[in-house]
Design a protein around this motif. Structure first.
Motif, PDB file in Angstrom:
ATOM      1  N   GLN A 320       0.840  -1.191   0.000  1.00  0.00           N
ATOM      2  CA  GLN A 320       0.000   0.000   0.000  1.00  0.00           C
ATOM      3  C   GLN A 320       0.878   1.245   0.000  1.00  0.00           C
ATOM      4  O   GLN A 320       1.953   1.260   0.596  1.00  0.00           O
ATOM      5  CB  GLN A 320      -0.869   0.021   1.250  1.00  0.00           C
ATOM      6  CG  GLN A 320      -1.920  -1.076   1.272  1.00  0.00           C
ATOM      7  CD  GLN A 320      -2.554  -1.184   2.638  1.00  0.00           C
ATOM      8  OE1 GLN A 320      -1.904  -1.608   3.590  1.00  0.00           O
ATOM      9  NE2 GLN A 320      -3.804  -0.772   2.745  1.00  0.00           N
ATOM     10  N   GLU A 327      -4.708   6.520   1.469  1.00  0.00           N
ATOM     11  CA  GLU A 327      -4.177   5.531   0.543  1.00  0.00           C
ATOM     12  C   GLU A 327      -4.398   5.971  -0.905  1.00  0.00           C
ATOM     13  O   GLU A 327      -5.454   6.470  -1.261  1.00  0.00           O
ATOM     14  CB  GLU A 327      -4.831   4.167   0.757  1.00  0.00           C
ATOM     15  CG  GLU A 327      -4.179   3.122  -0.137  1.00  0.00           C
ATOM     16  CD  GLU A 327      -4.563   1.693   0.194  1.00  0.00           C
ATOM     17  OE1 GLU A 327      -5.439   1.496   1.042  1.00  0.00           O
ATOM     18  OE2 GLU A 327      -3.959   0.778  -0.403  1.00  0.00           O
ATOM     19  N   HIS A 329      -3.924   4.633  -4.993  1.00  0.00           N
ATOM     20  CA  HIS A 329      -3.755   3.413  -5.787  1.00  0.00           C
ATOM     21  C   HIS A 329      -2.994   3.767  -7.047  1.00  0.00           C
ATOM     22  O   HIS A 329      -3.572   4.259  -8.009  1.00  0.00           O
ATOM     23  CB  HIS A 329      -5.111   2.791  -6.089  1.00  0.00           C
ATOM     24  CG  HIS A 329      -5.844   2.402  -4.848  1.00  0.00           C
ATOM     25  ND1 HIS A 329      -5.628   1.198  -4.208  1.00  0.00           N
ATOM     26  CD2 HIS A 329      -6.726   3.082  -4.089  1.00  0.00           C
ATOM     27  CE1 HIS A 329      -6.378   1.153  -3.118  1.00  0.00           C
ATOM     28  NE2 HIS A 329      -7.056   2.282  -3.016  1.00  0.00           N
TER      29      HIS A 329
END
Lengths: 511, 336
Positions: A320, A327, A329
């Motif tokens: 991650q 977070e 991506h």
């Protein structure tokens, strides 16, 4: 004193618009390692190319073994016993070690075909003579590491009975390792080879940017600057500071020029449990605003792989990435850039620059949005932004329309840095930011990194040069075989501690 | 090592500034890579006008211009692909499959002309899209993928026509290939408009800039946030759509569609791009260069006919010109 084997006197050479060499002398004796140092552009390469017969000199004299010679070309120089091992190595990648050693001098049998048995046997003989292990005459060159390729070049030089061997930055693509455990260390092997050559009475001209090596291996040091000879020193009677200040023409108290108390803020980038095949295992680290995090490790430890995986340039299995606690991506560099990351890659020419493109095109390449409106390029904006950065980063180029391939290494690197600065990244990962560039430009790049940190950018710096890692980083993490094996604070970090972590060798062995 | 310590004395500054401004306006004439080929084209036109009786008359000029237009349309698509660092060998076959399907739609199924043309362009787009997807997803070099598409598309065209030709296109459609606007044939206008649009796209838009970035250094482009795969798919699709456009103009010009037409088109198109100064490594080239390259090839073909040279010799000449042009360009670059 021993006699002189090579004497170059008053060498002058001009190229259109530039006096590349302005009366340079070089004197080398048998059984001596003469280090030749100077910033990029000082004229070292030109001098060597004259010695190698590649360039004609305009004025000056060359004596080999006391005889004045007029070099007619590379073959003539080679026949006179001069071998030059260039940085980029002149080996044919897809044929064998033996064929490379004896290129152009193959052994023929009665049918006029190559007699491979004799060829391999002779190649082995030369490898044995030099105690080169781990290289088989039948190996294809491309299967060898860079250090081994250099061994093959050396074997070739010796088999040619060369008495003057020039090594042009032989270690620039090898990691610096300063442990005493030799089997881990390609630089060490190379330096030992240089020592062997010296003991055989060869005269070696050793060009390098790395002060530690120069002081370990050389007998004397010739310093050049701006096409002129600055001085010749006995290695035992000088020190790196003196040599560096001779090279750059000014005193350098602290190359890294680090501000005393950096204002370190919150965690900006956090990486958790990064995994990628067998290359990266469970790597977790974070970096704070205004902090310089150094990533140390041997080549192959997974440093660049970590950077590329975080940046989305390579796929990762798991892991991650958090930016400011949230977070993100990231599956492509495009995503990473939008999340506020920048990545200055290790190989400037292969992955950083658009060599055939103008400086301004390079500067705007990662941030076309800023120089366009609805997909239409705005040339005026592009030029204005590019001029700003050329000025603020002190990029030395005749114009922003200059093709970036025509810039020096240090200025090229600044162009790549400018490309990332236009994006105002929150995190900038710099991978070997000063590789192959001269001392003056290095210092400028160190200053830039500090400036970025001061402005609150979280900087991650990957480097194989330990003094650089130690001088620049607030905190250092060490990778070994794809794992993060330790973290050192600036005040506790030493070269020995980093090397112990990087090699996994315990202290008893090291001492 | 660069030295720019040349100082201009104050007295000369004014003159130097003026000269600099003039050079700034006109200097491009001498600097641009296309200048050499433009000179060759002009000399050739002059020579053919003087040496032959018929080259300069309006009828022949229209023929030459139309021929050059057809090659140019194809070569512009190829320019995009080559700029990106790729190659497309399938364009000739895409022309054929498009032509045959337009023929089927328009002649055999009597569909409206605009719809038939759209079908043709759609088929072209699909072929290019498949090329692009295969290249990016499999990682097989473009040379191989488009070589496969070259066989595949031509085979499909032959299967559909069973080797026969389709003719009997409606009159209004034939206008596209045979009509004139004043003295200028329609195909020339179509090519000119496409050239202008492509030139603007390449030089003025971020999309065009990204094509150059990818072609110049794919890895650096990727790390600079360019979606390289998407660029490739779009560019191969565009290239095939140029081929489909050429098919429309060509069927309208000759009023026939054949499964075995279009052989060697890819080589002519690549030749025009290369003569125009593009680098096969990508990142270097321009629409103007390509147009000049296509013009040179067209002039040589027509000129040889006018000079009474056997048409078999044309390819010998074209081939020699390609080698000569690239050799000269390589030499020019090395001498810099």
């Amino acid at each position: 004193m021993q006699e002189t084997i090579l004497l170059m006197k008053g060498i002058r050479k001009a190229f259109p618009g530039v006096q590349a060499l302005d009366g340079v002398d070089l004197e080398v004796r048998p059984g001596e390692v003469m280090a030749l140092v100077g910033e990029n552009g000082a004229g070292k390469s030109t001098l060597i190319k004259i010695l190698a017969g590649t360039y004609r000199l305009d004025e000056g004299e060359i004596y080999i073994g006391g005889q004045q010679v007029h070099l007619r070309g590379p073959k003539h120089a080679r026949d006179l016993g001069v071998s030059v091992i260039y940085q980029e190595l002149n080996l044919a990648e897809q044929i064998s070690v033996a064929e490379n050693i004896f290129a152009g001098r193959e052994f023929k049998n009665k049918l006029g075909l190559i007699d491979y048995k004799t060829l391999y046997a002779n190649a082995q003989k030369w490898l044995d003579t030099l105690h080169i292990t781990g290289v088989n005459p039948r190996d294809e060159i491309r299967s060898l590491s860079i250090a081994k390729k250099q061994m093959v070049e050396i074997a070739k030089a010796i088999s040619l009975d060369s008495n003057i061997i020039v090594m042009d930055e032989p270690t620039s693509s090898l990691p610096t390792v300063t442990t005493k455990s030799t089997d881990l260390n390609e630089v060490q092997v190379l330096l030992e080879m240089v020592d062997k050559l010296r003991k055989r009475g060869k005269a070696i001209i050793y060009i390098s940017h790395r002060m530690d090596e120069i002081f370990r291996i050389s007998d004397r040091i010739t310093v050049m600057r701006d096409g002129k000879l600055i001085g010749v020193k006995n290695t035992g009677e000088t020190n790196p500071d003196e040599i560096v200040s001779m090279m750059v023409g000014r005193d350098l108290k602290d190359m890294y020029g680090r501000p005393k108390a950096p204002a370190i803020g919150d965690v900006v980038l956090e990486v958790r449990n990064l995994n990628q095949g067998h290359r990266l295992k469970d790597i977790s680290f974070n970096v704070r605003a205004g902090e310089v995090l150094g990533i140390a490790g041997l080549v192959g430890a997974g440093r660049s792989e970590t950077a590329r995986a975080v940046f989305g340039a390579d796929a990762r299995d798991t892991g991650q990435v958090f930016m400011n606690g949230k977070e993100v991506h990231i599956t492509s560099p495009d995503h990473a850039i939008r999340a506020g990351l920048g990545y200055l890659p290790e190989d400037r020419k292969k992955a950083g620059l658009f060599l055939k493109m103008a400086v301004k095109t390079n500067v705007s390449a990662a941030n076309l949005g800023a120089v366009s409106n609805g997909g239409w390029l705005n040339n005026a904006t592009e030029e204005r932004i590019s001029r700003e950065y050329v000025k603020s980063l002190n990029i030395r180029t005749p114009s922003i329309d200059q093709l970036s391939k025509n810039l020096s290494g240090g200025n090229q690197q600044k162009v790549v840095i400018a490309k990332w600065l236009t994006l105002k990244p929150k995190v900038l990962i710099v991978d070997e930011p000063t590789r192959g560039i001269d001392v003056g430009a290095k210092i400028e790049i160190y200053n830039l990194i500090h400036q970025m940190a001061e402005q609150g950018v979280a900087v991650v710096m990957i480097s194989s040069e330990l003094p650089e890692i130690l001088g620049m980083s607030d905190r250092i993490v060490v990778l070994r075989e794809g794992r993060l094996v330790g973290e050192l604070d600036r005040k506790d970090a030493t070269e020995e501690k980093i090397m112990m972590l990087a090699t996994g060798v315990t202290s008893e062995v090291l001492v | 090592m660069k030295s720019d310590k040349t100082m201009t004395p104050p007295a000369e500054t004014k003159r130097a500034t003026f000269l600099h401004a003039v050079a700034g306006r006109l200097g491009w004439l001498f600097r641009v890579r296309e200048a050499g080929i433009a000179a060759v084209v002009l000399i050739l036109i002059l020579f053919l006008t003087l040496a032959t009786d018929n080259f300069g008359n309006a009828e022949n000029l229209a023929i030459v211009a139309r021929q050059i237009a057809l090659v140019s349309i194809l070569a512009m698509g190829m320019t995009l692909v080559i700029l990106l660092g790729g190659i497309d060998l399938s364009v000739g076959s895409v022309v054929v499959i498009t032509a045959v399907l337009i023929g089927k739609a328009m002649v055999n199924m009597a569909l409206p002309i605009p719809l038939s043309i759209l079908i043709g362009l759609g088929v072209g787009a699909l072929a290019g899209f498949i090329n692009g997807m295969l290249i990016t997803r499999t990682g097989v070099p473009p040379f191989i993928i488009t070589l496969g598409m070259m066989g595949l598309a031509r085979g499909a065209a032959l299967v559909i026509t069973k080797g026969n030709s389709i003719s009997g296109f409606p009159k209004p459609y034939l206008e596209i290939g045979q009509g004139y606007l004043g003295p200028v044939p329609y195909p020339v206008i179509i090519a000119a408009v496409l050239a202008l649009l492509t030139h603007i796209m390449l030089s003025r838009t971020t999309f065009g800039r990204r094509i150059y970035l990818v072609g110049s250094n794919e890895e650096a482009a990727l790390l600079s946030g360019v979606n390289v795969n998407r660029m490739k798919v779009i560019v191969y699709t565009l290239c095939s759509m140029f081929a489909a456009t050429e098919a429309v103009v060509e069927t309208a010009r000759f009023s026939t569609a054949m499964g075995n037409a279009g052989t060697g088109y890819e080589l002519t198109a690549i030749g025009a791009v290369i003569i125009g100064g593009a680098s096969m490594n990508g990142g270097e080239g321009s629409v103007i260069g390509t147009l000049l390259g296509a013009t040179l090839l067209g002039l040589i073909n027509n000129g040889l006919i006018q000079l009474g040279v056997s048409s078999y010799w044309q390819q010998v000449f074209s081939g020699s010109i390609i080698i000569l042009a690239v050799a000269l360009d390589t030499w020019r670059r090395r001498s810099k």
